[in-house]
Design a protein around this motif. Structure first.
Motif, short mmCIF file in Angstrom:
data_model
loop_
_atom_site.label_atom_id
_atom_site.label_comp_id
_atom_site.label_asym_id
_atom_site.label_seq_id
_atom_site.Cartn_x
_atom_site.Cartn_y
_atom_site.Cartn_z
N ALA A 228 0.82 -1.21 0.00
CA ALA A 228 0.00 0.00 0.00
C ALA A 228 0.86 1.26 0.00
CB ALA A 228 -0.92 -0.01 1.22
N ASP A 229 1.98 1.21 0.70
CA ASP A 229 2.88 2.36 0.76
C ASP A 229 3.36 2.74 -0.64
OD1 ASP A 229 4.41 4.38 1.89
OD2 ASP A 229 6.03 3.05 2.50
N VAL A 230 3.72 1.73 -1.44
CA VAL A 230 4.13 1.99 -2.83
C VAL A 230 3.00 2.66 -3.58
CG1 VAL A 230 4.80 0.92 -5.01
CG2 VAL A 230 5.81 0.11 -2.86
N CYS A 231 1.78 2.15 -3.43
CA CYS A 231 0.63 2.71 -4.16
C CYS A 231 0.36 4.15 -3.75
CB CYS A 231 -0.60 1.84 -3.93
SG CYS A 231 -0.49 0.18 -4.62
N PHE A 232 0.37 4.41 -2.45
CA PHE A 232 0.14 5.79 -1.97
C PHE A 232 1.22 6.73 -2.50
CE2 PHE A 232 -1.83 3.82 2.11
CZ PHE A 232 -3.04 3.64 1.46
N ARG A 233 2.45 6.27 -2.44
CA ARG A 233 3.58 7.12 -2.86
C ARG A 233 3.54 7.41 -4.36
NH1 ARG A 233 7.48 3.93 -1.43
NH2 ARG A 233 8.06 3.15 -3.50
N GLU A 234 3.21 6.40 -5.14
CA GLU A 234 3.31 6.54 -6.59
C GLU A 234 2.05 7.10 -7.24
OE1 GLU A 234 5.98 6.23 -8.21
OE2 GLU A 234 7.29 5.15 -6.81
N PHE A 235 0.89 6.82 -6.65
CA PHE A 235 -0.37 7.23 -7.29
C PHE A 235 -1.18 8.22 -6.48
CE2 PHE A 235 0.04 2.45 -8.13
CZ PHE A 235 0.81 2.61 -9.26
N GLY A 236 -0.77 8.45 -5.24
CA GLY A 236 -1.62 9.20 -4.32
C GLY A 236 -1.81 10.66 -4.65
N ASP A 237 -0.92 11.23 -5.49
CA ASP A 237 -1.13 12.62 -5.87
C ASP A 237 -2.34 12.77 -6.79
OD1 ASP A 237 0.21 11.19 -7.86
OD2 ASP A 237 1.19 12.98 -8.68
N LYS A 238 -2.80 11.66 -7.37
CA LYS A 238 -3.95 11.72 -8.29
C LYS A 238 -5.13 10.87 -7.85
CE LYS A 238 -0.94 12.84 -12.17
NZ LYS A 238 -0.38 12.43 -13.48
N VAL A 239 -4.94 10.03 -6.83
CA VAL A 239 -6.02 9.19 -6.32
C VAL A 239 -6.41 9.69 -4.94
CG1 VAL A 239 -6.67 6.87 -5.58
CG2 VAL A 239 -5.25 7.18 -7.63
N LYS A 240 -7.70 10.00 -4.76
CA LYS A 240 -8.17 10.52 -3.49
C LYS A 240 -9.06 9.53 -2.74
CE LYS A 240 -6.01 14.15 -4.72
NZ LYS A 240 -4.61 14.28 -4.23
N SER A 241 -9.48 8.46 -3.39
CA SER A 241 -10.35 7.48 -2.74
C SER A 241 -9.71 6.11 -2.85
CB SER A 241 -11.73 7.47 -3.41
OG SER A 241 -12.38 8.72 -3.26
N TRP A 242 -9.33 5.58 -1.69
CA TRP A 242 -8.65 4.28 -1.61
C TRP A 242 -9.53 3.28 -0.87
CZ3 TRP A 242 -4.15 3.58 -4.15
CH2 TRP A 242 -3.38 4.70 -4.46
N TRP A 243 -9.55 2.06 -1.38
CA TRP A 243 -10.28 0.96 -0.74
C TRP A 243 -9.26 -0.15 -0.50
CZ3 TRP A 243 -15.06 2.48 0.48
CH2 TRP A 243 -15.57 3.57 -0.24
N THR A 244 -9.12 -0.57 0.74
CA THR A 244 -8.04 -1.49 1.06
C THR A 244 -8.31 -2.91 0.58
OG1 THR A 244 -9.00 -1.77 3.27
CG2 THR A 244 -7.20 -0.17 3.03
N ILE A 245 -9.35 -3.54 1.09
CA ILE A 245 -9.59 -4.97 0.84
C ILE A 245 -11.03 -5.18 0.41
CG2 ILE A 245 -9.59 -7.29 1.86
CD1 ILE A 245 -7.42 -6.24 3.80
N ASN A 246 -11.20 -5.89 -0.67
CA ASN A 246 -12.52 -6.16 -1.23
C ASN A 246 -13.12 -7.41 -0.59
OD1 ASN A 246 -14.39 -5.37 -3.57
ND2 ASN A 246 -14.18 -7.58 -3.85
N ASP A 247 -14.36 -7.28 -0.12
CA ASP A 247 -15.12 -8.45 0.38
C ASP A 247 -14.41 -9.24 1.47
OD1 ASP A 247 -17.00 -7.94 -1.55
OD2 ASP A 247 -16.68 -9.77 -2.68
N PRO A 248 -13.85 -8.65 2.50
CA PRO A 248 -13.11 -9.48 3.46
C PRO A 248 -13.96 -10.59 4.09
CG PRO A 248 -13.51 -7.28 4.35
CD PRO A 248 -13.86 -7.24 2.90
N ASN A 249 -15.23 -10.30 4.37
CA ASN A 249 -16.08 -11.34 4.97
C ASN A 249 -16.34 -12.47 4.00
OD1 ASN A 249 -17.60 -9.46 3.49
ND2 ASN A 249 -19.42 -9.67 4.77
N MET A 250 -16.59 -12.17 2.73
CA MET A 250 -16.83 -13.22 1.76
C MET A 250 -15.54 -13.98 1.43
SD MET A 250 -19.01 -14.90 0.04
CE MET A 250 -20.56 -13.99 -0.14
#
Length: 502
Positions: A167-189
């Motif tokens: 996640a740190d790589v993603c925030f560092r590399e894309f975070g200047d243009k991405v404002k909405s982050w979702w960590t994990i999809n469907d953890p319960n499923m």
């Protein structure tokens, strides 16, 4: 195509100007409300062995049988510019995509793959150039296979540090243009299906519980351990963002929840109690820690020591860690009490409630039950402090080889978006709606049943895209037309999926 679209918009605009439950336009939603669509990396990108990408647990899963694979999928890796243009033409406010962990960091940790990094930078730039806001999911069940092989992936706490570093790589590399982050999809499923039933990657289960190939795993403990580590990884990632990036990038971090709405199978008191128990096990399993810092009491009593506990520090880390909640909802289910359990000791038997399809719904056909979505939203509002919510997945499958005139999908979307509007008016803090999925994707449960607004010809090496009636309907909604169920029967583009609109 332009003439057809104009005709559709005119027909929709002729709807009654009165206001009732099935007549609305996007202008009825709050200012800033986001309308979007979505895909996942594995189901859309293809190019599974190109430019340094390594296998994920999803690759291993689909290659374990002789059926179709996601090796090419929609070929989005090569056709992303064409697809973004389609999004622009449709008028999408936002597009939900996911980052393939084994494409960005092929070994799971360590060096970043420069070609993978370039692809996601180019994709995000292309979206922004066309005025489409990227919503990015970090994990859509594509764990690098190397981490599964090394230590079992989500059942080992080592995953928390590895996921946070990714996640740190993603925030560092894309975070200047991405404002909405979702960590994990469907953890319960993912935890239930992947570590108890064994029907999703990584196919962990143990006899006599699983219904998949139970060659490894422990259905009694691993579902609880996996979800526990997912929550801790999410919270660790959210803390990293808030401490290191938020002041500079001004974004937000959330997590998603797969949510059936559940109603009692009969009016018996036992079924009513079983329904609440199912909500506690399936919904509160994620929501309670996020809001209160601990699991529901009924889960702790039933699972006992098999359910991991939060330390005081972990509880504080998880509590309040989600800036918003992503809701994934497709249909409603009955819940019935199980008077006797043949086997005791896994998540399924601990829940002790049989979930049954409502009405005529099946795995590949959903009845139109918009009150189910309203029920979930009201339940979250009443029990969990009315957090900001995005509907991140909502849609219905149709046979991929059937007509482009998917009027059933239009009826479904029309009713469920109306339900979202009704919930907004009833006070739920809903910020956006993302239809699933933008185009027909590789569907691992059964590739013959897809969710797309656009038809993809998987027999064509070029993977040609063609709009369905639902694409035209959604375009009309996004362009501000008033939509009404009375006009749905007027919509048609073609009776043949071979027709291509170019």
């Amino acid at each position: 195509m332009e003439q057809v679209l104009v005709l559709i918009i005119i027909l929709l605009s002729l709807a009654s100007s009165g206001r009732c439950s099935d007549v609305y336009s996007r202008n009825d939603f709050p200012k800033g409300f986001v309308f979007g669509s979505a895909v996942s990396a594995f189901q859309w990108e293809g190019a599974v062995d190109e430019d340094g990408r390594m296998p994920s647990i999803w690759d291993t899963y689909v290659h374990s049988s002789d059926g179709p694979t996601g090796d090419i999928a929609c070929d989005g890796y090569h056709k992303y510019k064409e697809d973004v243009r389609l999004m622009y033409n449709m008028g999408l406010d936002a597009f939900r995509l996911s980052i393939s962990w084994p494409r960005l960091i092929p070994s799971g940790r360590g060096p970043v793959n420069p070609k993978g990094l370039r692809f996601y930078k180019d994709l995000i730039d292309e979206l922004i150039r066309h005025g489409v806001e990227p919503h990015v999911t970090l994990y859509h069940n594509d764990l690098p296979q190397v981490l599964e092989d090394e230590y079992g992936g989500w059942i080992d706490k080592k995953i928390i540090d590895d996921f946070t570093a990714f996640a740190d790589v993603c925030f560092r590399e894309f975070g200047d243009k991405v404002k909405s982050w979702w960590t994990i999809n469907d953890p319960n499923m993912l935890a239930w299906g992947g570590y108890d039933l064994g029907v999703f990657p990584p196919m962990h289960c143990s006899p006599p519980f699983g219904i998949g190939n139970c060659s490894r795993g422990n259905s009694s403990t691993e579902p609880y351990i996996a979800l526990h580590n997912m929550l801790l990884a999410h919270a660790s990632t959210a803390r990293l963002y808030k401490q290191t990036y938020k002041d500079k990038q001004h974004g937000s971090v959330g997590i998603t929840l797969f949510a059936y709405w559940m109603v009692p199978f009969t009016s018996s008191e036992e079924d009513k109690i079983a329904t609440q128990r199912a909500k506690d096990f399936f919904l509160a399993w994620v929501l309670h820690p996020l809001v209160f810092g601990d699991y529901p009491d009924v889960m702790k009593r039933t699972a006992g020591e098999r359910l991991p506990s939060f330390s005081k520090e972990e509880s504080e880390l998880v509590k309040g860690s989600s800036d918003f909640l992503g809701l994934i909802h497709y249909t409603a289910m009955y819940a019935a009490h199980l008077s006797t359990s043949i086997h005791a000791g896994d998540f399924n038997s601990d829940m002790n409630a049989l979930l049954l399809p409502f009405g005529n719904s099946t795995l590949f056909k959903f009845d139109v039950l918009p009150w189910g979505l309203e029920g979930v939203l009201e339940y979250i509002k009443q029990n969990y402090g009315n957090p900001p919510v995005y509907i991140l997945e909502n849609g219905t499958p149709t046979n991929q080889h059937s007509s482009l005139n998917d009027i059933g999908r239009v009826e479904y979307l029309h009713a469920y978006i109306a339900a979202v509007l009704s919930s907004v008016r009833n006070g739920s803090d809903i910020r956006g709606y993302f239809q699933w999925s933008f185009m027909d994707l590789y569907e691992f449960i059964d590739p013959n049943y897809t969710y797309g607004l656009y038809y993809v010809n998987f027999s064509d090496p070029e993977r040609a895209r063609s709009p369905k009636t639902s694409a035209l309907w959604y375009t009309a909604l996004l362009q501000g037309s008033t939509v009404s169920s009375q006009k749905l029967k007027s919509l048609s583009v073609s009776s043949s999926p071979a027709l291509s609109f170019q």
